[in-house]
Motif scaffolding. Structure first.
Motif: not given
Ligand code: CAO
Length: 594
Positions: A407, A422, A463, A465, A498, A515-516, A518, A540, A542
């Protein structure tokens, strides 16, 4: 040998209309079964069969006006043995006598009144009701001496009925009533009766309670007669004369009340009556429940309604004068049950249990903010899923060390493509493959038809946020798209979410959800299934962990996976296979090509 069933003593009422016939010719009935219902202005009553047998012929029809002694039906006796016994006893005689026998049964039944409630029991003992009536009249006399204006209204002649329970109180203290307004409703097992006011005035005391058993002469309410014309002695006399008149002359509640009304009109003078008396049943004025006596229904229907817990005011009557028939009640219950069933299967009707809130201001300052539409919808969806889906969560970890190297190596390529790569697009792709390979995750359950709906497409929700709440846009046909396409779509849909620009069609059709969390943190969580989907993957953060590989611990980047699933559609072994497969696909993305 047949026997005639006749109208029993109607308490002096005459020309009482038949409003419903419960039996048909040829019907086998038991003693006490209701044969028909009759209704006057003030009472509705069921006429019970004096004994069991088969209905040979019915002599009346709905709308007929009947009087005591009229023949209702011919009954073929059920058992010849019984008949012989009857003949020996001399009870099998001509129609008139059978009428008497019915009357005798009536009075027997009248004695079979239910056990009095604790309240009424204390009043019933030792004829204390009369005592109470006397006391009331005396109280009235006392008041009368001071104010010269109160009177006790009593129960008029009830015909054959002995003591009858009060089922509703139709007035409240402070009500201004006029003659003929219903004071209370009485109900025996055969009749429902309004006790009408013999004169108008303001209710100052209610002398009965629901479940009290009353009879002729029992005090019901004390009223303040407007203009103060009634003196205590008058009121006592009038109380007596009401009863006496009923005894001597008209024997019915109707006659008594109309006689009283006439009296009221003649001697109490119109001037004492409020010009326009307020409605006694005030469903519209003070929010109290309307009395069910305001509806037309026979005792059998009322009893059934009570057993079913149905408020008769909610039921539309299809009988004469909007009378509620048994069929109306059945239709009402049926349509309600169907509505509940539909609401349940359509996902509606879920009630969010509200917890009683304390007064928070006692602990400090607070402010209130209206929930957004998204927050309200999320609350409903989450509650529905939480209440209806048997959830299990399977936890696992995927070694994404190589994936992360790959990646990161694509960073420049991503910039060239004006996007960002990502972990999420890889996760979406891996889940799409897993949904194809383990198809029990790509179903919906139709519990109305007891069928599983298998989906031959793979649309996955993610999902997002947002400041207004959680939104789940859906990426279509993930299995057929490249990682770059998925990455672009993820960013586009997340931005739209958003910016509140998502169309509702972009949030529909999902088979599965990711639902990420992470990017935020955490080691595991238990996401709630986005029903009617049957599973959701929580991701969650990594982290590097020591993993024992080929005889030594090596630092590996491990991605925590939390797969919640509906245990009705998916079993635990499938869930373990699903997360293992994800581990395999994410551990070596070349597997995604196979
Ligand atoms: N472990 C480590 N790092 C992670 C990761 C993980 N599991 N997931 C994402 N990251 C990193 C990304 O790689 C990115 O890092 P870089 O800028 O170095 O590449 C950084 O975290 C930010 O990621 P992001 O959030 O902008 O993008 P994404 O594709 O991982 O996620 C989205 C997109 C829309 C899913 C996210 O922004 C979001 O809104 N998540 C919340 C979902 C939520 O609220 N779920 C709960 C629902 S209730 O059950």
């Amino acid at each position: 040998m047949s026997k005639e069933i006749r109208v029993p003593d109607l308490g002096g009422a005459s020309d009482v209309e038949v409003i419903e016939i419960y039996v048909s010719e040829g019907d086998d009935i038991a003693a006490e079964d209701s044969i028909l219902a009759m209704e006057s202005d003030k009472a509705s009553m069921d006429i019970p069969a004096p004994e069991g047998g088969r209905i040979k012929s019915i002599k009346v029809k709905v709308g007929d006006k009947l009087n005591e002694g009229d023949v209702i039906a011919e009954l073929e006796e059920a058992d010849a043995g019984d008949k012989a016994d009857d003949e020996e006893d001399g009870t099998e005689t001509d129609g008139d006598e059978s009428g008497e026998s019915a009357d005798a049964d009536e009075s027997d039944r009248a004695e079979e009144t239910p056990a009095p409630s604790r309240d009424s029991a204390s009043r019933d003992s030792d004829g204390s009701e009369e005592q109470q009536a006397k006391e009331s009249v005396e109280r009235s006399a006392d008041t009368g001496d001071e104010a010269g204006s109160t009177e006790v209204l009593t129960v008029p002649d009830l015909g054959d009925f002995g003591e009858v329970p009060v089922i509703e109180i139709s007035v409240a203290i402070g009500d201004v009533i006029k003659p003929e307004d219903s004071l209370v409703v009485l109900e025996s097992d055969k009749a429902t009766m309004d006790v009408p006011a013999s004169k108008g005035g303001k209710v100052v005391e209610i002398l009965v309670a629901v479940n009290d058993k009353v009879k002729q002469g029992s005090p019901v309410v004390r009223i303040e007669v407007e203009g103060g014309g009634a003196r205590s002695s008058d009121s006592e006399e009038k109380g007596k004369s009401d009863t006496g008149a009923a005894k001597d002359g008209g024997k019915s509640a109707e006659r008594t009340s109309s006689a009283a009304a006439e009296k009221g009109e003649s001697d109490e003078a119109d001037s004492q009556r409020p010009e326009k008396a307020p409605k006694v049943r005030r469903e519209a004025t003070d929010g109290r429940e309307p009395a069910s006596s305001a509806v037309h229904a026979g005792p059998a229907v009322r009893k059934l309604a009570r057993e079913l817990g149905v408020k008769l005011e909610s039921v539309e009557g299809s009988g004469p004068k909007q009378r509620i028939l048994k069929e109306d009640l059945q239709d009402f219950v049926k349509s309600n049950m169907q509505a509940i069933g539909k609401a349940g299967s359509a996902g509606g009707g879920i009630r969010i249990a509200s917890v009683p809130l304390p007064d928070f201001s006692q602990f400090g300052e607070t402010s209130r903010q209206a929930m957004t539409k998204i927050q309200k919808l999320t609350a409903e969806n989450m509650s529905r899923s939480w209440q209806t889906v048997p959830h299990v969560t399977q936890f696992d970890e995927a070694d994404i060390t190589e994936l992360e190297d790959f990646r990161k190596a694509q960073k420049a390529a991503a910039e060239r493509q004006n996007t960002k790569l990502t972990i999420l697009p890889f996760l979406l792709k891996a889940c799409a493959i897993a949904l194809r390979r383990i198809p029990q995750f790509n179903v919906a359950q139709d519990f109305d038809r007891h069928e599983l709906v298998h989906k031959d497409y793979v649309h996955i929700g993610m999902a997002v946020d947002t400041p207004s709440g959680l939104l789940v846009p859906v990426i279509r046909d993930v299995d057929q798209k490249s990682i770059w396409d998925i990455a672009r779509e993820c960013i586009e849909l997340a931005n739209k979410a958003r910016d509140k620009k998502l169309k509702s069609s972009e949030m529909q059709g999902g088979c599965f959800t990711i639902s990420s969390l992470g990017a935020i943190g955490g080691t595991a969580f238990t996401p709630i299934v986005n029903t009617p989907e049957v599973a959701i993957l929580g991701v969650s953060r990594a982290s590097i962990k020591p993993v024992y590989v080929e005889g030594s611990f090596q630092p590996r980047l491990m991605l925590p996976l939390s797969l919640s699933y509906d245990h009705r559609a998916v079993n635990g072994a499938d869930a373990a296979r699903f997360t293992s497969l994800l581990g395999e696909l994410l551990g070596d993305i070349r597997h995604m090509l196979l």
